[in-house]
Design an enzyme around this catalytic site. Structure first.
Site, PDB file in Angstrom:
ATOM      1  N   CYS A 120       0.865  -1.172   0.000  1.00 56.46           N
ATOM      2  CA  CYS A 120       0.000   0.000   0.000  1.00 56.46           C
ATOM      3  C   CYS A 120       0.902   1.222   0.000  1.00 56.46           C
ATOM      4  O   CYS A 120       2.090   1.122   0.309  1.00 56.46           O
ATOM      5  CB  CYS A 120      -0.920   0.015   1.222  1.00 56.46           C
ATOM      6  SG  CYS A 120      -2.255   1.227   1.041  1.00 56.46           S
ATOM      7  N   LYS A 196     -12.366  -4.838   2.276  1.00 56.67           N
ATOM      8  CA  LYS A 196     -11.765  -3.994   3.298  1.00 56.67           C
ATOM      9  C   LYS A 196     -12.709  -2.829   3.549  1.00 56.67           C
ATOM     10  O   LYS A 196     -12.922  -1.972   2.695  1.00 56.67           O
ATOM     11  CB  LYS A 196     -10.411  -3.488   2.828  1.00 56.67           C
ATOM     12  CG  LYS A 196      -9.757  -2.592   3.851  1.00 56.67           C
ATOM     13  CD  LYS A 196      -8.339  -2.268   3.482  1.00 56.67           C
ATOM     14  CE  LYS A 196      -7.764  -1.288   4.481  1.00 56.67           C
ATOM     15  NZ  LYS A 196      -6.428  -0.867   4.101  1.00 56.67           N
ATOM     16  N   ARG A 206      -3.186   3.377  12.591  1.00 52.81           N
ATOM     17  CA  ARG A 206      -2.683   4.585  11.924  1.00 52.81           C
ATOM     18  C   ARG A 206      -1.639   5.285  12.786  1.00 52.81           C
ATOM     19  O   ARG A 206      -0.761   5.959  12.267  1.00 52.81           O
ATOM     20  CB  ARG A 206      -3.856   5.483  11.529  1.00 52.81           C
ATOM     21  CG  ARG A 206      -4.649   4.785  10.424  1.00 52.81           C
ATOM     22  CD  ARG A 206      -5.859   5.525   9.949  1.00 52.81           C
ATOM     23  NE  ARG A 206      -6.598   4.671   9.011  1.00 52.81           N
ATOM     24  CZ  ARG A 206      -7.807   4.932   8.542  1.00 52.81           C
ATOM     25  NH1 ARG A 206      -8.424   6.037   8.921  1.00 52.81           N
ATOM     26  NH2 ARG A 206      -8.395   4.105   7.712  1.00 52.81           N
ATOM     27  N   ARG A 218     -10.918   7.616   4.063  1.00 57.39           N
ATOM     28  CA  ARG A 218     -10.708   6.608   3.035  1.00 57.39           C
ATOM     29  C   ARG A 218     -12.016   6.066   2.459  1.00 57.39           C
ATOM     30  O   ARG A 218     -12.035   5.019   1.836  1.00 57.39           O
ATOM     31  CB  ARG A 218      -9.913   5.441   3.612  1.00 57.39           C
ATOM     32  CG  ARG A 218      -8.550   5.822   4.151  1.00 57.39           C
ATOM     33  CD  ARG A 218      -7.609   4.625   4.082  1.00 57.39           C
ATOM     34  NE  ARG A 218      -6.549   4.656   5.057  1.00 57.39           N
ATOM     35  CZ  ARG A 218      -5.543   5.519   5.052  1.00 57.39           C
ATOM     36  NH1 ARG A 218      -5.469   6.454   4.141  1.00 57.39           N
ATOM     37  NH2 ARG A 218      -4.610   5.439   5.983  1.00 57.39           N
ATOM     38  N   LYS A 249     -11.687  -7.738   6.250  1.00 59.18           N
ATOM     39  CA  LYS A 249     -11.063  -6.892   7.261  1.00 59.18           C
ATOM     40  C   LYS A 249     -11.967  -5.718   7.605  1.00 59.18           C
ATOM     41  O   LYS A 249     -12.453  -5.079   6.679  1.00 59.18           O
ATOM     42  CB  LYS A 249      -9.739  -6.404   6.672  1.00 59.18           C
ATOM     43  CG  LYS A 249      -9.036  -5.369   7.463  1.00 59.18           C
ATOM     44  CD  LYS A 249      -7.778  -5.013   6.758  1.00 59.18           C
ATOM     45  CE  LYS A 249      -7.210  -3.801   7.447  1.00 59.18           C
ATOM     46  NZ  LYS A 249      -6.327  -3.056   6.641  1.00 59.18           N
ATOM     47  N   TYR A 314      -2.567  -9.494  16.037  1.00 58.57           N
ATOM     48  CA  TYR A 314      -1.462  -9.018  16.873  1.00 58.57           C
ATOM     49  C   TYR A 314      -1.287  -9.910  18.100  1.00 58.57           C
ATOM     50  O   TYR A 314      -0.305  -9.791  18.821  1.00 58.57           O
ATOM     51  CB  TYR A 314      -1.710  -7.561  17.284  1.00 58.57           C
ATOM     52  CG  TYR A 314      -1.872  -6.658  16.081  1.00 58.57           C
ATOM     53  CD1 TYR A 314      -0.746  -6.205  15.394  1.00 58.57           C
ATOM     54  CD2 TYR A 314      -3.128  -6.320  15.584  1.00 58.57           C
ATOM     55  CE1 TYR A 314      -0.876  -5.411  14.258  1.00 58.57           C
ATOM     56  CE2 TYR A 314      -3.275  -5.528  14.453  1.00 58.57           C
ATOM     57  CZ  TYR A 314      -2.144  -5.085  13.794  1.00 58.57           C
ATOM     58  OH  TYR A 314      -2.277  -4.316  12.669  1.00 58.57           O
TER      59      TYR A 314
HETATM   60  C1  PBG Z   1      -3.147   0.203   4.884  1.00 57.86           C
HETATM   61  C2  PBG Z   1      -3.640  -0.672   5.947  1.00 57.86           C
HETATM   62  C3  PBG Z   1      -4.437  -0.358   7.068  1.00 57.86           C
HETATM   63  C4  PBG Z   1      -4.523  -1.515   7.837  1.00 57.86           C
HETATM   64  C5  PBG Z   1      -3.823  -2.509   7.161  1.00 57.86           C
HETATM   65  N1  PBG Z   1      -3.308  -1.976   5.991  1.00 57.86           N
HETATM   66  C6  PBG Z   1      -4.996   0.925   7.535  1.00 57.86           C
HETATM   67  C7  PBG Z   1      -5.958   1.692   6.780  1.00 57.86           C
HETATM   68  O1  PBG Z   1      -6.522   1.284   5.771  1.00 57.86           O
HETATM   69  O2  PBG Z   1      -6.167   2.816   7.229  1.00 57.86           O
HETATM   70  C8  PBG Z   1      -5.216  -1.637   9.158  1.00 57.86           C
HETATM   71  C9  PBG Z   1      -4.754  -2.733  10.034  1.00 57.86           C
HETATM   72  C10 PBG Z   1      -5.156  -2.612  11.458  1.00 57.86           C
HETATM   73  O3  PBG Z   1      -5.952  -1.742  11.849  1.00 57.86           O
HETATM   74  O4  PBG Z   1      -4.659  -3.427  12.233  1.00 57.86           O
HETATM   75  N2  PBG Z   1      -3.983   0.536   3.860  1.00 57.86           N
END
Ligand code: PBG
Length: 324
Positions: A120, A196, A206, A218, A249, A314
């Protein structure tokens, strides 16, 4: 009057039988541990909103991954925290970037560890969005695709076992697959973050990845939490474009989506138990409101029961320890 016997109760009463009839298994072999990797030697930075998770320098990431692997966790998912950010996210596809260096170090130290990289741009752009921004503030989908493909190639070339695009641009799985094939990386699988959702549960991440958008949000490219049919369509589309594993997710608020995506695609499904899901349990446990271990094991079992083959969490190392 006798109630009809509930047969499962009879079976559950003895511990031995309970195990025999359990439908869902949670073992370390299904888990993936996310790691935040930063530059600098011998450094670790605590993440306030995620007690127990730290940004690690490469040497510490190698250690942490080794410890998790030793406990039976087969894979890690890497996020890089670069030294510099710019409009073009150049750190994302730099051959000497933080993720590329970390992949090489991890594969050298632990050849049997599966190293998956998050693909990303949001951690690498100065504005924190997942793509290149046009004059009107919106994301330029097609220009972003090229940079994402470049990023994925650089990860795979460094030795990543799989790449995981998490940006949600349209057509990115196809674009990445085409580039990988063209570069002779035909055997590198794609783990697509297919469903997502635009979620409040990414908040702590973040902070961890230093990737909060500087303006806006987003919702232009992530999915509306209200939509499950759309999630299924996205997953099917990603499979068509070449995704080997599809992801849902966050995990816990979207168990129905996990189930539906599994049934619709019949490919391996990963679920991401995201940062906010982690922090909620940590905070409640710290306040004495929840038994951390019981809550985690129950949550992850439920995610598996919903249909997830793989759970990204995690808690992976803790769980592997508890299940020893
Ligand atoms: C990047 C990304 C994000 C997460 C994983 N890859 C954050 C987002 O989209 O803002 C979130 C993972 C988490 O909250 O543990 N695009």
């Amino acid at each position: 009057m006798a109630f009809p016997a509930t047969r499962m109760r009879r079976l559950r009463q003895t511990g031995l039988l309970r195990g025999l009839v359990r439908e869902t298994e949670l073992s370390p072999s299904h888990l993936v541990l996310p790691l935040f990797v930063q530059l600098g030697e011998d450094s670790r930075t605590e993440i306030e909103a995620m007690p127990g998770v730290e940004r690690l320098s490469i040497s510490h990431a190698v250690e942490e991954a080794g410890a998790a692997h030793g406990l039976g966790v087969p894979a890690v998912l890497l996020f890089g925290v670069p030294a510099d950010k710019d409009e073009q996210a150049s750190g994302a596809y730099d051959a000497e970037g933080v993720v590329q260096l970390a992949v090489r170090a991890l594969k050298e130290a632990h050849p049997e560890l599966v190293v998956i990289t998050d693909v990303c741009l949001c951690g690498y752009t100065s504005h924190g969005h997942c793509g290149v921004i046009r004059g009107d503030g919106s994301v330029d989908n097609d220009v972003t695709l090229e940079l994402l493909a470049k990023t994925a190639i650089s990860h795979a070339a460094a030795g990543a076992d799989a790449v995981a695009p998490s940006d949600m641009m349209d057509g990115r799985v196809g674009a990445i697959r085409a580039q990988l094939d063209q570069e002779g990386l035909k055997d590198t699988p794609i783990v697509a973050y297919s469903a997502k959702f635009a979620s409040a549960f990414y908040g702590p991440f973040r902070e961890a990845a230093d990737s909060a958008p500087a303006f806006g949000d987003r919702r232009g490219y992530q999915m509306d939490p209200a939509n499950a049919d759309e999630a299924v369509r996205e997953a099917l589309l990603d499979v068509e474009e070449g995704a080997d594993i599809v992801m849902v997710k966050p995990a816990l608020p979207y168990l129905d989506v996990i189930r539906r995506v599994k049934e619709a695609t019949r490919v391996p499904v990963a679920a991401y138990n995201v940062s906010g899901e982690y922090s909620m349990i940590k905070a409640a446990a710290a306040a004495g409101y929840l038994d951390e271990r019981a809550a985690v094991l129950e949550s992850l079992t439920a995610i598996r029961r919903a249909g997830a083959d793989i759970v990204i969490t995690y808690f992976a190392k803790d769980v592997a320890e508890w299940l020893q």
